[in-house]
Design a protein around this motif. Structure first.
Motif, PDB file in Angstrom:
ATOM      1  N   LYS B 133     -38.776  30.677   7.666  1.00 47.06           N
ATOM      2  CA  LYS B 133     -38.331  29.850   6.704  1.00 47.06           C
ATOM      3  C   LYS B 133     -39.253  28.577   6.873  1.00 47.06           C
ATOM      4  O   LYS B 133     -39.690  27.959   7.916  1.00 47.06           O
ATOM      5  CB  LYS B 133     -36.901  29.159   7.086  1.00 47.06           C
ATOM      6  N   PRO B 134     -39.834  28.121   5.692  1.00 47.61           N
ATOM      7  CA  PRO B 134     -40.983  27.121   5.833  1.00 47.61           C
ATOM      8  C   PRO B 134     -40.401  25.860   6.413  1.00 47.61           C
ATOM      9  O   PRO B 134     -39.391  25.431   5.919  1.00 47.61           O
ATOM     10  CB  PRO B 134     -41.420  26.974   4.413  1.00 47.61           C
ATOM     11  N   VAL B 135     -41.340  25.189   7.193  1.00 45.36           N
ATOM     12  CA  VAL B 135     -40.821  23.883   7.715  1.00 45.36           C
ATOM     13  C   VAL B 135     -41.701  22.847   7.429  1.00 45.36           C
ATOM     14  O   VAL B 135     -43.116  23.055   7.768  1.00 45.36           O
ATOM     15  CB  VAL B 135     -40.585  23.802   9.127  1.00 45.36           C
ATOM     16  N   ARG B 136     -41.366  21.746   6.762  1.00 45.11           N
ATOM     17  CA  ARG B 136     -42.343  20.762   6.442  1.00 45.11           C
ATOM     18  C   ARG B 136     -42.314  19.530   7.512  1.00 45.11           C
ATOM     19  O   ARG B 136     -41.175  19.123   7.698  1.00 45.11           O
ATOM     20  CB  ARG B 136     -42.198  20.083   5.205  1.00 45.11           C
ATOM     21  N   VAL B 137     -43.439  19.229   8.125  1.00 47.56           N
ATOM     22  CA  VAL B 137     -43.274  18.221   9.095  1.00 47.56           C
ATOM     23  C   VAL B 137     -43.862  16.886   8.606  1.00 47.56           C
ATOM     24  O   VAL B 137     -44.830  16.916   8.059  1.00 47.56           O
ATOM     25  CB  VAL B 137     -43.964  18.425  10.229  1.00 47.56           C
ATOM     26  N   ILE B 138     -42.829  15.978   8.488  1.00 45.61           N
ATOM     27  CA  ILE B 138     -43.314  14.543   8.047  1.00 45.61           C
ATOM     28  C   ILE B 138     -43.599  13.421   9.308  1.00 45.61           C
ATOM     29  O   ILE B 138     -42.506  13.260   9.835  1.00 45.61           O
ATOM     30  CB  ILE B 138     -42.635  13.844   6.762  1.00 45.61           C
ATOM     31  N   MET B 139     -44.818  13.000   9.547  1.00 48.54           N
ATOM     32  CA  MET B 139     -45.056  12.514  10.786  1.00 48.54           C
ATOM     33  C   MET B 139     -45.467  11.102  10.674  1.00 48.54           C
ATOM     34  O   MET B 139     -45.730  10.777   9.787  1.00 48.54           O
ATOM     35  CB  MET B 139     -46.457  13.006  11.607  1.00 48.54           C
ATOM     36  N   TYR B 164     -47.587   7.944   6.747  1.00 49.05           N
ATOM     37  CA  TYR B 164     -47.133   9.263   6.844  1.00 49.05           C
ATOM     38  C   TYR B 164     -48.212  10.476   6.628  1.00 49.05           C
ATOM     39  O   TYR B 164     -49.012  10.274   5.763  1.00 49.05           O
ATOM     40  CB  TYR B 164     -45.897   9.581   5.720  1.00 49.05           C
ATOM     41  N   THR B 165     -48.102  11.405   7.520  1.00 51.38           N
ATOM     42  CA  THR B 165     -48.955  12.622   7.295  1.00 51.38           C
ATOM     43  C   THR B 165     -47.968  13.621   7.049  1.00 51.38           C
ATOM     44  O   THR B 165     -46.953  13.707   7.916  1.00 51.38           O
ATOM     45  CB  THR B 165     -50.062  12.626   8.174  1.00 51.38           C
ATOM     46  N   SER B 166     -48.496  14.921   7.038  1.00 53.87           N
ATOM     47  CA  SER B 166     -47.634  16.106   6.785  1.00 53.87           C
ATOM     48  C   SER B 166     -48.131  17.376   6.976  1.00 53.87           C
ATOM     49  O   SER B 166     -49.396  17.457   6.724  1.00 53.87           O
ATOM     50  CB  SER B 166     -46.841  16.042   5.564  1.00 53.87           C
ATOM     51  N   LEU B 167     -47.595  18.274   7.577  1.00 59.92           N
ATOM     52  CA  LEU B 167     -48.091  19.679   7.495  1.00 59.92           C
ATOM     53  C   LEU B 167     -46.811  20.415   7.584  1.00 59.92           C
ATOM     54  O   LEU B 167     -45.728  20.082   7.493  1.00 59.92           O
ATOM     55  CB  LEU B 167     -48.870  19.987   8.734  1.00 59.92           C
ATOM     56  N   TRP B 168     -47.029  21.769   7.137  1.00 64.22           N
ATOM     57  CA  TRP B 168     -45.996  22.810   7.134  1.00 64.22           C
ATOM     58  C   TRP B 168     -46.391  24.007   7.545  1.00 64.22           C
ATOM     59  O   TRP B 168     -47.665  24.384   7.867  1.00 64.22           O
ATOM     60  CB  TRP B 168     -45.505  23.128   5.589  1.00 64.22           C
ATOM     61  N   PHE B 169     -45.610  24.878   7.937  1.00 63.67           N
ATOM     62  CA  PHE B 169     -45.822  26.138   8.586  1.00 63.67           C
ATOM     63  C   PHE B 169     -44.384  27.139   8.497  1.00 63.67           C
ATOM     64  O   PHE B 169     -43.238  26.588   8.140  1.00 63.67           O
ATOM     65  CB  PHE B 169     -46.021  26.155  10.098  1.00 63.67           C
ATOM     66  N   GLU B 170     -44.436  28.155   8.604  1.00 63.22           N
ATOM     67  CA  GLU B 170     -43.102  29.225   8.458  1.00 63.22           C
ATOM     68  C   GLU B 170     -43.432  30.098   9.687  1.00 63.22           C
ATOM     69  O   GLU B 170     -44.458  31.092   9.918  1.00 63.22           O
ATOM     70  CB  GLU B 170     -43.229  30.054   7.305  1.00 63.22           C
ATOM     71  N   ALA B 171     -42.592  30.071  10.767  1.00 64.58           N
ATOM     72  CA  ALA B 171     -42.756  30.778  11.896  1.00 64.58           C
ATOM     73  C   ALA B 171     -42.065  32.252  11.623  1.00 64.58           C
ATOM     74  O   ALA B 171     -41.374  32.428  10.903  1.00 64.58           O
ATOM     75  CB  ALA B 171     -41.801  30.098  12.931  1.00 64.58           C
ATOM     76  N   THR B 172     -42.950  33.157  12.434  1.00 68.12           N
ATOM     77  CA  THR B 172     -42.414  34.588  12.006  1.00 68.12           C
ATOM     78  C   THR B 172     -41.921  35.302  13.162  1.00 68.12           C
ATOM     79  O   THR B 172     -41.384  36.340  12.889  1.00 68.12           O
ATOM     80  CB  THR B 172     -43.924  35.253  11.714  1.00 68.12           C
ATOM     81  N   GLU B 173     -41.903  34.733  14.317  1.00 65.20           N
ATOM     82  CA  GLU B 173     -41.300  35.413  15.368  1.00 65.20           C
ATOM     83  C   GLU B 173     -40.336  34.526  16.198  1.00 65.20           C
ATOM     84  O   GLU B 173     -40.547  33.498  16.325  1.00 65.20           O
ATOM     85  CB  GLU B 173     -42.392  35.914  16.489  1.00 65.20           C
TER      86      GLU B 173
END
Lengths: 561, 354
Positions: B133-139, B164-173
């Motif tokens: 599930k994609p997760v957006r991180v707002i820092m 604010y800065t942000s990145l996103w990822f989707e963990a697979t395992e």
């Protein structure tokens, strides 16, 4: 009467106790207040070597602390101060003045056939400013217990006290020294060339130093602007960099790198400049694609102003800015590649000697190639995101700064040692120390590439257990490197004490600086030389010009024949 | 294709973007190997073939303008290609999908705080992430620069104070959270994290200094290099449950007989209730909790109520709704706590009225 290259060589009287710049005057005052560029160059050389020693000790302390996880020899906050000292000393007090100020001062006028630089008093002033700035910097770091890393990023550096202002002030003072030296060299290259040295006969060392000088003059003032803004923020509480006052910390990074990225080229261009001389002399061949190599220095100097943002891909800068900086960064690869290709092509059909200076020159090509190629990983946006601020970056810039600049500096030191001191050194020991330095360097920093790509962040006092073996290897390499430098220090000390007398041209070079006596005449040449050939025109040189022994031996040989 | 196994050069690929980044890495790696071999190979060959020998003289080079232009221009095509590929993946990694879960990350000197949707603030330095599930991180950062880096996901971004800065990822395992004592007990790319279980490391990669003599709960001196968090990839169901129930009780309370009371006491301390409410009957800016439970409360401006579950709940979530007589001088801010956390505080309060 004038001395004409191709028709005359240095007269034999000078090396037999004749006048030279070392014996011309004596006493401490004759050194401290000298206007002779050679003496100023030598004083710079001694100063930067002392700084190199200090920075090196800090490096060994850092590597010893990282030998084991947890506290090995110092606490975390001490460690932070030590690596800050290492970075700041090496960058501002050693690498930036190393080749340009020490060797540039000594050889630039000689290689131009000039009596001195254009403004000898300004030259002495820049040395004094350097000396003052050095003391100021060390006091500022130690007294302010600066632990910010050499980049002094706000707001961390602005929090505790005003030590960042003192440190920037030190860099500012040192900057003046750089600017004055740069202006001096530019004027000298334009106005002081001996008859016959037109731009296409300019030694490539001079082209490199010239390009460096242009950067010094144009980039260093930005440091002054940054300092002014820091002081205004602190005293007038105007929000510029500190978010607590409404400032922008990313703006500081822009200012910092707008100076410090060009400064990277202030560091590497002189290293490349020395390597040109080494490759040409020890292959007895003109540098392949002379004009392309000369222009690549100028291209690097100009491109160096346009790529500062590649230090900031993860900083929160806009995506568009990131894109532009990445694209421009790739352009840097072109002139860097041109240099490497041309050096290798110079070896083709040469007559290659493996004397110790050449070993450094050839190492430079290998190490700079690794440093340059690993730059591709960091210029590419997607891979930089993973590698930014890890040991991969640390390894990359050490391959460029040490594998490049320091190897160039050491090559130059070995190459010009006989000319500067009038003494030869023990070639066998020189090869041993080269081997230790080369192996030690690679063991230290190659392991850091792997650590970095595996995710080891930089400026870490502690690390995960998985990085232990690589940290151990890296520290082990650093000790080998240190041993290599001890051997080198010994061989130069031995040379000063009991080295054999050096002939005027021990490497059989066609370079202009070898046409004068050893050590050089106080005025470089007894009479103004007129150059009839280029500094790499081996095919135009007479046997006498390329004679690597003493002139009287050549006379004897000729008489015998 | 994902390679959960790491290689000599790179950690395992545990996010959707990792294979894309790694393909680029290896492309550049092989280009570099080819260039390096050709350059050093030619150099070594020339060094041998043209070594100095008596009777052989160097030849002066002629002009080779065509060759010079060739090796000036040819690499340009390769460089444009590398730039393009790198930029493509970068943009992919910069624009989060619409269905991403937003997680607020607050960096502060030597700690990470993670706030999940619905205001669920987890334990410090623990980052729970749903799998696939994609997760957006707002820092954001409350002091100096920090940078969030998860090597196994190939993501990194600075946390900058004032923006604010942000990145996103989707963990697979899913994370292998077996028990451990040292990092070596854990599978590749994991560290031995908090509570003695394995987790993926999250590093701070922007230097943020070191204080003198400030120690974390484990008694270690905190500094830039200890500013790490555990990333724990859990199933989507477990994540949903976590969002509904809120953060679990702290490990020191979990499993004990008086778990709720213990947890309530811990919440009393960490949320700063202790600043105004005493538990020993002494006077303060706000009513003491001693004997509060079940007592009759008279409100400012008339009316009263018995301090029961609903009253306590209202006092935490909407403190300004009814103010006890004599305490109008202090404005208590609303606290966003989960139902279970409120239950725990009630359980603790009950022990203070026995």
């Amino acid at each position: 009467m004038t001395v004409e290259a191709g028709t005359a060589v240095p007269s034999g009287d000078a090396h037999e106790g004749g006048d030279n710049y070392l014996t011309h005057e004596t006493g401490l005052k004759s050194w401290l207040f000298t206007l002779d560029h050679k003496r100023i160059g030598l004083m710079y050389l001694v100063s930067v070597l002392v700084m190199f020693f200090l920075g090196g000790v800090m490096a060994l302390l850092v590597r010893t602390e990282l030998l084991f996880n947890g506290e090995t020899i110092m606490e975390a906050d001490t460690y932070n101060k030590v690596f800050t000292l290492h970075g700041a000393i090496m960058v501002f007090l050693f690498i930036i003045p190393s080749v340009p100020a020490a060797m540039g001062n000594f050889f630039l006028p000689i290689m131009l056939g000039a009596k001195d630089v254009a403004f000898p008093r300004l030259n002495l002033a820049s040395f004094w400013i350097y000396g003052f700035g050095t003391i100021f910097a060390i006091v500022a770091i130690v007294a302010g217990s600066v632990d910010t890393g050499w980049t002094f990023y706000t707001p961390y550096s602005a929090r505790a006290d005003s030590s960042v202002i003192w440190m920037t002030l030190a860099a500012f003072i040192l900057g003046f020294s750089s600017i004055l030296t740069g202006v001096n060299f530019i004027a000298t290259v334009h106005k002081m060339r001996a008859p016959g040295i037109h731009w296409k006969r300019l030694p490539l060392f001079i082209w490199g130093i010239y390009a460096t000088s242009v950067i010094q003059v144009l980039a260093t003032p930005v440091l002054a602007i940054t300092l002014l803004l820091l002081i205004m923020e602190k005293t007038l509480t105007i929000g510029i960099f500190d978010p607590a006052l409404g400032g922008d910390p990313v703006l500081y990074q822009h200012f910092f790198w707008f100076y410090s990225h060009p400064a990277v080229y202030i560091m590497i261009l002189p290293g490349m400049a020395v390597v040109n001389e080494l490759i040409a002399t020890f292959s007895q061949r003109k540098i392949f694609g002379y004009m392309f190599v000369a222009m690549s220095s100028v291209a690097l100097a100009l491109l160096g102003f346009l790529v500062w943002g590649h230090h900031m891909f993860t900083s929160g800068m806009s995506e568009y800015a990131t894109m532009v900086f990445s694209a421009l960064t790739f352009l840097v690869a072109i002139p860097s590649g041109v240099k490497v290709f041309n050096w290798v092509a110079t070896l083709y059909e040469g007559s290659i000697s493996f004397a110790s200076p050449m070993l450094y020159g050839l190492s430079f090509i290998v190490l700079f190639t690794i440093g340059g190629l690993t730059g591709l990983f960091l210029g590419t946006l997607s891979t930089d995101i993973h590698l930014h601020d890890t040991y991969f970056v640390v390894a990359h810039f050490h391959y460029v700064m040490v594998g490049g600049t320091v190897f160039g500096f050491l090559g130059g030191l070995h190459y010009w040692w006989p000319k500067m001191t009038g003494k030869m050194y023990d070639e066998k020991l020189a090869r041993v120390s080269w081997f230790l330095v080369f192996v030690g360097f690679n063991v230290t920093f190659f392991s850091q590439f792997i650590m970095g790509s595996q995710g080891m962040p930089r400026r870490y006092y502690d690390y995960l257990d998985q990085f232990q073996p690589l940290h151990m290897a890296s520290s082990g390499g650093a000790y080998i490197l240190g041993l290599g430098f001890i051997v080198m220090a010994y061989l130069f000390w031995k040379s000063l004490r009991s080295g054999e007398k050096a002939p005027p041209n021990p490497w059989a070079s066609a370079g202009y600086e070898w046409m004068t006596t050893t050590p050089p005449h106080p005025h470089n040449f007894a009479e103004t030389p007129v150059m009839k050939r280029g500094p790499y025109d081996y095919h135009l040189c007479t046997e006498e010009e390329l004679w690597d022994g003493f002139p009287e031996d050549f006379e004897a040989k000729k008489a015998k024949a | 294709m994902t390679e959960p196994q790491g290689t000599v050069q790179l950690p395992p690929q545990l996010s959707t973007i990792a294979p894309e980044v790694d393909d680029m890495y290896y492309l550049i790696y092989w280009i570099s190997v080819v260039f390096f071999v050709v350059i050093t190979g030619a150099m070594l060959y020339f060094m041998y073939k043209y070594r100095r020998r008596p009777g052989r003289k160097a030849k002066a080079p002629g002009h080779a303008t065509a060759l010079e232009i060739a090796w000036t221009v040819a690499p340009l095509f390769l460089l444009v290609y590398l730039f393009h590929m790198g930029f493509q993946t970068y943009i992919h990694g910069s624009v989060a999908p619409d269905d991403a879960v937003d997680v607020r990350v607050r960096a502060m000197q030597w700690n990470w705080e993670f706030e999940h949707p619905g205001g669920v603030i987890d334990e410090m330095n623990l980052f729970k992430v749903p799998v696939n599930k994609p997760v957006r991180v707002i820092m954001s950062s409350s002091d100096v620069l920090h940078s969030l880096f998860i090597p196994a996901f190939r993501v990194k971004r600075d946390a900058v104070p004032g923006m604010y800065t942000s990145l996103w990822f989707e963990a697979t395992e899913l994370t292998d959270d077996r028990e451990c004592e040292v990092d070596a007990d854990c599978p590749e790319a994991h560290q031995c994290g908090r509570n003695g279980t394995c987790a993926l490391p999250l590093f701070c990669t922007e230097y943020c200094g070191a204080p003198q003599n400030i120690q974390d709960s484990a008694g270690r001196n905190t500094n830039h290099s200890t500013m790490m968090a555990d990333v724990r990839v859990i199933t989507q169901e477990a994540y949903q449950e976590f969002l509904e129930l809120g953060p679990p009780p702290p490990p020191e309370c979990e499993g004990s007989d008086d778990m709720m009371e213990c947890w309530g006491e811990q919440l009393y301390a960490v949320n700063g209730c202790v600043g105004c409410h005493s538990v020993d009957g002494s006077a303060g800016p706000a009513p003491t909790w001693q004997g509060l439970w079940g007592a009759q409360r008279a409100f400012d401006g008339g009316g009263s109520a018995v301090a029961d579950e609903n009253y306590i709940r209202e006092s935490i979530l909407q403190p300004q709704a009814n103010i006890v007589e004599g305490y109008t001088a202090v404005n208590m801010p609303p606290y966003r706590l989960s139902d279970r956390q409120i239950d725990a505080i009630i359980a603790y309060m009950q022990t203070l009225s026995e």
